[in-house]
Design a protein around this motif. Structure first.
Motif, PDB file in Angstrom:
ATOM      1  N   ALA A 167       0.830  -1.218   0.000  1.00  0.00           N
ATOM      2  CA  ALA A 167       0.000   0.000   0.000  1.00  0.00           C
ATOM      3  C   ALA A 167       0.859   1.261   0.000  1.00  0.00           C
ATOM      4  N   TRP A 179      -9.710   5.782   6.367  1.00  0.00           N
ATOM      5  CA  TRP A 179      -9.386   4.751   7.371  1.00  0.00           C
ATOM      6  C   TRP A 179      -8.097   4.029   7.028  1.00  0.00           C
ATOM      7  N   LEU A 180      -7.840   3.815   5.713  1.00  0.00           N
ATOM      8  CA  LEU A 180      -6.629   3.110   5.306  1.00  0.00           C
ATOM      9  C   LEU A 180      -5.409   4.019   5.471  1.00  0.00           C
ATOM     10  N   TYR A 186      -6.066   6.554  -1.163  1.00  0.00           N
ATOM     11  CA  TYR A 186      -6.820   5.611  -0.334  1.00  0.00           C
ATOM     12  C   TYR A 186      -7.889   6.324   0.494  1.00  0.00           C
ATOM     13  N   PRO A 187      -8.873   5.551   0.955  1.00  0.00           N
ATOM     14  CA  PRO A 187      -9.867   6.145   1.860  1.00  0.00           C
ATOM     15  C   PRO A 187      -9.224   6.501   3.205  1.00  0.00           C
ATOM     16  N   MET A 214      -4.547   4.091   9.085  1.00  0.00           N
ATOM     17  CA  MET A 214      -3.924   2.820   9.498  1.00  0.00           C
ATOM     18  C   MET A 214      -2.444   2.795   9.101  1.00  0.00           C
ATOM     19  N   TYR A 239      -8.577   1.123  -5.334  1.00  0.00           N
ATOM     20  CA  TYR A 239      -8.389   2.583  -5.240  1.00  0.00           C
ATOM     21  C   TYR A 239      -7.302   3.074  -6.193  1.00  0.00           C
ATOM     22  N   LEU A 240      -6.297   2.223  -6.412  1.00  0.00           N
ATOM     23  CA  LEU A 240      -5.253   2.602  -7.368  1.00  0.00           C
ATOM     24  C   LEU A 240      -5.868   2.776  -8.761  1.00  0.00           C
ATOM     25  N   ILE A 271      -7.423  -6.282   1.919  1.00  0.00           N
ATOM     26  CA  ILE A 271      -6.666  -5.017   1.889  1.00  0.00           C
ATOM     27  C   ILE A 271      -5.950  -4.874   0.546  1.00  0.00           C
ATOM     28  N   VAL A 306      -8.447  -3.754  -1.833  1.00  0.00           N
ATOM     29  CA  VAL A 306      -8.778  -2.328  -1.640  1.00  0.00           C
ATOM     30  C   VAL A 306      -7.682  -1.452  -2.264  1.00  0.00           C
ATOM     31  N   ILE A 307      -6.416  -1.855  -2.049  1.00  0.00           N
ATOM     32  CA  ILE A 307      -5.290  -1.085  -2.610  1.00  0.00           C
ATOM     33  C   ILE A 307      -5.453  -0.956  -4.131  1.00  0.00           C
TER      34      ILE A 307
END
Lengths: 277, 264
Positions: free
Chosen positions: A204, A215-216, A212-213, A219, B43-44, B36, B39-40
């Motif tokens: 990430a 919350w991420l 990213y949102p 984190m 969003y990317l 996760i 999600v990465i």
């Protein structure tokens, strides 16, 4: 009662440094007995490890920028993260493989040594095959920094800050690795947890956290603070926001994280009970 | 048998149950990690793909693409242990016994891997898909698409297992299979289109990837599921299944002869 030379803190520290040096050089000599295996492993790791950068490069080849960051700017994020990861895996590989100590009951043999368990683990092995990651990260960093220096986006002082950021990121990886390893005292198997705390988080942080949102982002900055090692300083160095505090944050975050991780380690260690085999 | 005698079996069963519970917890953690990763990439892609899209892919289609792949990768990419099992059997010498069994060695490994991959899909893939459905998950309207996708995934898993079976078989000659494994895993991810559609790749890499066996693992099933392509994408998977099966049988035959020559 007077303390003997060996138990004086200063003498013990010097003895520790000397022992660390001896053990590490023995580890290097042992590894170099298989030179071909070392070269092949390091090379293949460097090449296959480029997968993440390949994804970035292909995306940027097609779309030019990711949230306003071009390939060289993202290259710096990548370089700091990869060099930090490489440093961690070269010098702290036993922390990464700590699950084996608990599963096989080998941690008992670590505890009977007259040195703190963390020191024993860290001095056991230096894994030079992980040099591939470090070289690969440094290579991408050098190419990116050169282009950004030429464009006047980055200064030579900024390059110095990048070096600090790399070392800090290595310490942050160690802190995250230690905190994750501490969980092994309780849950034994941590391989899957490492995928979450290390692999997913470090992947990430290869991209600007702005995508990213919330919350991420939080984190990656506060809970598993790998983003504090690369994104925070690089963002300021490239003039994308922030203040000088951004440059001071990586070493501070690394120091605080290491303190917290050491505390977690001691907490876990105090509750350790052997497999009893 | 006395109650005391039965008690030890009760204790052993309890320990086994608790041990499995621990693994369930670690699998749950891994599921979160996989989500996760999803999600990465979601969003990317959302940050780079223009709202008008590129080719067949809009930001929403890219979300569907990533969500589907993160679900099915537990069936067609992750959790395969064939290479490790073969390597360990070669190192320990147990492979001699395994080759003596009245079962085809390749089919035996293939069958045992399918079981664990179905487990991966149900207990890991589906939960990941459920989590990523918060961002968007495509469900085909045409019932036939479900059937074609399942067939495509089954063939994709077969190809993935065969890749790592072949990697494991190199242990007969080298004993160390790490390098081959890393190369194959990286190709599975890169040319398989796990985190990006192959159309993003520059030529000639796109053409190479498109017709390679790696595209059958994730890219082709995803295109069928998203109804961007029809069942014609099954054909390359069938061809590669036949080719790789023949190759695996040939390598197995060579390995068997090598073992006999060594007197194992």
């Amino acid at each position: 009662m007077s303390s003997t030379p060996a138990t004086r803190p200063q003498s013990r520290l010097l003895a520790g440094i000397r022992l660390y040096r001896i053990l590490l050089s023995a580890s290097v000599r042992a590894r170099m007995q298989y030179k071909l295996d070392f070269v092949a492993s390091a090379t293949i790791q460097a090449v296959t490890g480029l997968y993440d950068y390949f994804v970035i490069a292909v995306i940027l080849w097609k779309f030019d920028t990711v949230h306003g960051w071009d390939i060289y700017e993202i290259g710096l994020l990548y370089a700091v993260s990869r060099v930090g990861w490489g440093l961690y895996r070269i010098f702290c590989d036993e922390i990464e493989r700590f699950e084996n100590y608990i599963v096989r009951g080998d941690f008992d043999s670590v505890l009977i040594r007259p040195w703190p368990s963390l020191f024993v683990l860290l001095s056991r092995n230096i894994d030079l095959t992980r040099l591939g990651w470090l070289v690969q990260g440094a290579g991408v960093g050098a190419v990116s920094a050169r282009a950004l220096l030429r464009a006047g986006v980055l200064s030579w002082a900024g390059v110095g800050h990048l070096v600090v950021a790399c070392v800090s990121t290595g310490c942050l990886f160690l802190a995250v690795g230690m905190a994750t390893a501490s969980a092994a005292f309780k849950i034994v198997r941590i391989e899957e947890l490492q995928v979450f705390t290390e692999n997913a988080s470090s992947t990430a942080t290869l991209y600007p956290l702005d995508i990213y949102p919330g919350w991420l982002r939080k984190m990656l900055l506060w809970v598993i603070p790998l983003g504090a090692g690369n994104y925070v300083p690089v963002r300021h160095l490239l003039g994308k926001g922030g203040t000088w505090v951004n440059l001071a944050l990586p070493p501070v975050a690394a120091a605080l994280s290491l303190c917290l991780a050491t505390h977690l380690w001691h907490l876990g260690e105090s509750r350790y009970h052997s497999t009893g085999s | 048998m006395s109650l005391r005698g039965l008690r030890k079996y009760w204790v052993l069963a309890s320990k086994g149950f608790i041990q499995n519970l621990q693994y369930s917890a670690s699998h749950l953690i891994n599921t979160v990690a996989s989500a996760i990763f999803g999600v990465i990439y979601i969003y990317l892609w959302r940050s780079v793909v223009p709202s008008s899209g590129f080719g067949d892919y809009t930001p929403l289609v890219m979300t569907y693409y990533i969500s589907f792949n993160q679900t099915t990768m537990w069936f067609t990419q992750f959790g395969i242990r064939a290479h490790v099992k073969i390597r360990d059997a070669v190192r320990s010498g147990d492979v001699a016994t395994e080759l003596l069994r009245p079962v085809d060695f390749f089919s035996y490994r293939m069958a045992s891997e399918y079981g664990s991959m179905v487990y991966g899909l149900i207990f890991r893939g589906f939960p990941v898909g459920l989590m990523l459905s918060l961002f968007g998950y495509y469900l085909p309207r045409n019932p036939a698409t479900w059937g074609w996708t399942v067939l495509s995934l089954v063939l994709g898993a077969y190809i993935a297992i065969t890749h790592l079976y072949l990697a494991g078989m190199t242990a007969f000659w080298t004993t160390e299979i790490r390098t081959v494994y890393w190369v194959i895993s990286t190709l599975n991810l890169t040319l398989g289109g796990a985190s990006m559609p192959l159309e993003v790749l520059p030529q000639p890499m796109y053409t190479l990837a498109r017709w390679s066996p790696f595209a059958c693992l994730t890219f082709n099933p995803a295109r069928i599921w998203l109804e961007l392509s029809g069942p014609e994408l099954i054909i390359p998977a069938v061809v590669w299944t036949v080719v790789l099966t023949l190759l695996a049988q040939w390598v197995t035959g060579m390995a068997r002869r090598k073992l006999e020559v060594q007197g194992g």
